[in-house]
Design an enzyme around this catalytic site. Sequence first.
Site, PDB file in Angstrom:
ATOM      1  N   LEU A 359       0.816  -1.210   0.000  1.00  0.00           N
ATOM      2  CA  LEU A 359       0.000   0.000   0.000  1.00  0.00           C
ATOM      3  C   LEU A 359       0.849   1.259   0.000  1.00  0.00           C
ATOM      4  O   LEU A 359       0.451   2.295  -0.515  1.00  0.00           O
ATOM      5  CB  LEU A 359      -0.929   0.010   1.220  1.00  0.00           C
ATOM      6  N   ASP A 476       4.713  13.509  12.896  1.00  0.00           N
ATOM      7  CA  ASP A 476       4.876  13.257  11.459  1.00  0.00           C
ATOM      8  C   ASP A 476       3.562  13.538  10.731  1.00  0.00           C
ATOM      9  O   ASP A 476       3.091  12.729   9.922  1.00  0.00           O
ATOM     10  CB  ASP A 476       5.342  11.824  11.218  1.00  0.00           C
TER      11      ASP A 476
END
Length: 657
Positions: A359, A476
């Site tokens: 993915l 992040d």
Amino acid sequence: MALPFLVFAVITVLLLAVGSMPMLCLSSKCRQKCGSLDIIYPFYLKGTPSVNGHPNCGLRGYELECREDKTFILIGSEQRYQVLELGSGVLRIDPLFSNNCSVNNLMTFQLSSTAYRLCSDNMLQLHNCKRGCQNYSIPLPKNYLLSPSLQCQDARPSCCESLQNSLFNNSPDFRLHDFTGGYQNLQNYSIYYECSRFTSWTYATNRSLSIYLYYGLKLEWFIKGHCSCSLHARCKPSYGGHTCMCNANFIGDGYANGTGCDPEFEREQENHSRVTANLTAILASGIVGAACILGIAMIIGAVLFRRRKDRFCSRRAFQWGGSRRENIRSLEILLSGLEPFTYKQLHKATKGFASSEKLGAGGSGTVYVANLEDGRRVAVKRLHNSGTQVAYQHILNELSVLSAAKHKNLVMLFGCSLDSVEPLLVFEYVSNGTLAEHLQRGEEGLDWHTRLNIVTQAADALSYLHTLHAPILHRDVKSWNILVDDDLNAKVADFGLSCLGPSASSDCSHLSTIPQGTPGYVDPEYHQNFHLSDKSDVYSFGVVLIEIITALKPIDFSREKKEVNLATLAVIKICGGTLEDIIDPFLQAQGNNDVITMVHKVSELAFRCLAYDKDARPSMTEVLKELILIRESTTSIKDDSTSINNSNYLLGRIQSS
């Protein structure tokens, strides 16, 4: 008497198994290695048997030499270079062919009449130049100035020249193609700038827009003559020759006289069988001299394994965090409420972690889609740096965050597998890609209201994390970590870098002093003084707000030098009153005044989030509140009763907190 008998039985079974198993030897395809480097066709190692003057394993002219587990190649007729990487159509070499600091490798570097050409993915470092040239501000590792084997006092470069963004790209006097002699030499750099030496770094970006740098000079290689590709491979013409590449879901070198192309899953099975057979052969030879020791070791190992079989994760897995008992205990507590998975189960569910099931990949690991035997479709993260303190910290971060936080806009963690060297985490599968992918689809992308709704939901999740009793910093935040489900709702993911602290201003003492995160999103104040706070997430989220307005990448080297960084570009445009220059044309084409008004309001909010001084930035809760007010500021949204109810709920929660 029981122990000797058991030892004898184990040895007998092993010898019978070895005798009955067919031995795998080098086939005509000649799978060769030098150290950790796989040698692929048409390359071959010096000393390989030949027939009528032609090597069995490759083509004449592609000879490599293996010395002390290092691979060397002769390019042209003069210089031998160390090979750092060898792949399909690409070759990365150390451009410094000796440790002599005075050697002029700019003048001697020559690819004419060879099967190699320079790649544009190189950042040249020109040393000891008498004339000035370009300098690029790109984040390089601390040891970027030197080859790993070179130590010289005069090693600092005078300047850097990118072959992707050269000074002469737009000059009427110099064209990059001519300046590099058609990508065949670098002599003009030495002549024009009067430089004596060069080194190089190859750079690239992955799907998460993280910049990866590799020391060395990247070359493209090709085979002269007509195509000679295998079945399931495609031929790519190149410089009067060709290269072969396997089609999707196939693996191999792609050449008819090489290993060809096999289905990826079958090749992995073949590799596994070959490794197993070779190990068995080694084991057989060892049994002759140490049978008793081996048998005793196996018996002891079996007893120990049986004693630990009832544990969810082996004690070896817990030791990643250190041998301290409190580390082991903390991980056991986090695992207690999660579903147990085995490596074998997840390996099968991902088809052996095949690339067709991938993915995406990020700084902490690679994510695969998996179909479990019970019919569930999940996402499996395979962490990098297996068996290290780094891997342990990523596991602990994700387990800690997703165990402590439950929110509809946070991706859900089902469980993990720690019964092997490779730690695996199992999450809910979010099927509709990432916000970044949707923004880069042009007219097939998202309309403004959907974009605004997604970032509002993401802000809700981040605000929730920041206002917990023990606040959580994501560290992040980026559009690639905002997943989108089938109903176009946001799911914030990837907590590998997250940290928990006693206060929102926690500096997360367990973290490295080196700033971590994705280039283009990292808080500049954090990058400058290493102090992490909740406002670092706010800065990163400000970049995401600019992304939904512009649909531009946070870092893009194809833009002008001052515009490579999207945050910098946005601040310049907003301050200059020229935001329209970078608004996504798809949004402007909608011709909706309400949309343009909201775009400008979001840009003003983003501008505040991108302030250099963290104290000038709003909190994540303030960002959420403003986004809700902006979202509800037009009649087209106010008519939506569901949206009104959701917004009233969020505003009520904000006020109560």
